[in-house]
Scaffold this active site. Structure first.
Site, PDB file in Angstrom:
ATOM      1  N   GLU A  95       0.594  -1.377   0.033  1.00 50.19           N
ATOM      2  CA  GLU A  95       0.227  -0.293   0.040  1.00 50.19           C
ATOM      3  C   GLU A  95       0.916   1.392   0.318  1.00 50.19           C
ATOM      4  O   GLU A  95       0.531   2.348  -0.408  1.00 50.19           O
ATOM      5  CB  GLU A  95      -0.472   0.184   1.445  1.00 50.19           C
ATOM      6  CG  GLU A  95      -0.715   0.142   2.280  1.00 50.19           C
ATOM      7  CD  GLU A  95      -1.728   0.045   3.677  1.00 50.19           C
ATOM      8  OE1 GLU A  95      -2.192  -0.482   3.599  1.00 50.19           O
ATOM      9  OE2 GLU A  95      -0.889   0.741   4.723  1.00 50.19           O
ATOM     10  N   HIS A  96       2.408   1.372   0.138  1.00 54.35           N
ATOM     11  CA  HIS A  96       3.479   2.159   0.439  1.00 54.35           C
ATOM     12  C   HIS A  96       3.505   2.539  -1.223  1.00 54.35           C
ATOM     13  O   HIS A  96       3.734   3.767  -1.340  1.00 54.35           O
ATOM     14  CB  HIS A  96       4.103   1.686   1.367  1.00 54.35           C
ATOM     15  CG  HIS A  96       3.740   1.753   2.677  1.00 54.35           C
ATOM     16  ND1 HIS A  96       4.193   0.764   2.898  1.00 54.35           N
ATOM     17  CD2 HIS A  96       2.741   2.294   3.645  1.00 54.35           C
ATOM     18  CE1 HIS A  96       3.760   0.847   4.284  1.00 54.35           C
ATOM     19  NE2 HIS A  96       2.646   1.494   4.837  1.00 54.35           N
ATOM     20  N   HIS A 163       9.132  -8.359  -0.847  1.00 53.77           N
ATOM     21  CA  HIS A 163       8.517  -7.497  -1.556  1.00 53.77           C
ATOM     22  C   HIS A 163       9.697  -6.560  -2.509  1.00 53.77           C
ATOM     23  O   HIS A 163      10.101  -6.136  -1.940  1.00 53.77           O
ATOM     24  CB  HIS A 163       8.508  -5.943  -0.281  1.00 53.77           C
ATOM     25  CG  HIS A 163       7.450  -6.751   1.034  1.00 53.77           C
ATOM     26  ND1 HIS A 163       6.620  -6.511   0.948  1.00 53.77           N
ATOM     27  CD2 HIS A 163       7.336  -7.752   1.229  1.00 53.77           C
ATOM     28  CE1 HIS A 163       6.185  -6.293   1.841  1.00 53.77           C
ATOM     29  NE2 HIS A 163       6.614  -7.765   2.368  1.00 53.77           N
ATOM     30  N   CYS A 165       9.047  -4.168  -3.836  1.00 56.49           N
ATOM     31  CA  CYS A 165       9.221  -2.350  -3.409  1.00 56.49           C
ATOM     32  C   CYS A 165      10.756  -2.201  -2.456  1.00 56.49           C
ATOM     33  O   CYS A 165      11.821  -1.126  -2.750  1.00 56.49           O
ATOM     34  CB  CYS A 165       8.503  -1.649  -2.598  1.00 56.49           C
ATOM     35  SG  CYS A 165       8.452  -2.074  -0.370  1.00 56.49           S
TER      36      CYS A 165
HETATM   37 ZN   LIG Z   1       6.644  -0.770  -0.277  1.00 59.55          ZN
END
Ligand SMILES: [Zn+2]
Length: 204
Positions: A95-96, A163, A165
């Protein structure tokens, strides 16, 4: 756990959704932000495709895991030991940064007279995966949904995920895995049951 899961269901009213035109325009803005030209031939249909793919990748907002888990109980003659479904693959998005989280879920419960259809657990994992997530929240949400619908003696959920990210941007640590667990009921109060869960998940 309650602080993490209190925003449920996370669904948006259909009337609050932007129009197809607005979504496609937003994608064109992002394409320009990335440095490309949305009017070049290869990108002409991209906004339409992205809009369609978002509906699929985030279809979990339109589904309630409790609908999937509820009213599907089966009576199983006296079986009261642990039920473990392990290595359930899932895809989600953080969600970031809105980039993928790719992992596996391991879910167990100790029945109290009733069991779930095994495919229902995988389906619940998929529904929570198809939302914007943190791994911590997703772990707690899966446990809570099973706890609330089945009312077993305990639930154990472990997620292990990479992840993107972290792998593709930021610290760029490829191959690192994040582990999260949630235990409820007997799993929470009895460390021996946690060990048994871990052993069953790790056993090949
Ligand atoms: Zn992230």
């Amino acid at each position: 756990m309650d602080a993490i899961v209190k925003n449920f269901p996370q669904t948006v009213r259909e009337s609050d959704r932007p129009s197809q035109q607005e979504v496609e325009e937003a994608v064109r803005v992002l394409l320009r932000w990335a440095g490309d030209d949305p009017s070049r031939e290869g990108l002409l249909d991209t906004p339409t495709r992205v809009a369609k793919s978002y509906r699929e990748l985030f279809a979990g907002y339109d589904m309630d895991p409790e609908d999937v888990l509820g009213r599907t109980f089966e009576e199983v003659a006296g079986y009261d030991d642990m039920v473990v479904v392990k290595d359930i693959p899932f895809f989600s998005h953080c969600e970031h940064h809105m980039v993928p989280i790719i992992g596996k879920a391991h879910v167990a419960y100790l029945p109290d007279g009733r069991v779930l259809g095994l495919s229902k657990i995988a389906r619940a994992v998929e529904i929570y995966g198809r939302r914007l997530q943190t791994q911590e929240a997703m772990t707690a949400q899966i446990a809570k949904a099973i706890d609330d619908t089945l009312r077993p003696r305990g639930v154990a959920v472990m997620l292990e995920a990479e992840h993107m990210c972290m792998s593709m941007r930021g610290v760029q640590k490829q191959g690192s895995t994040t582990l999260t667990t949630t235990f409820t009921g007997t799993f929470k109060s009895d460390p021996a049951e946690q060990v048994r869960f871990m052993t069953m998940v790790r056993g090949r």
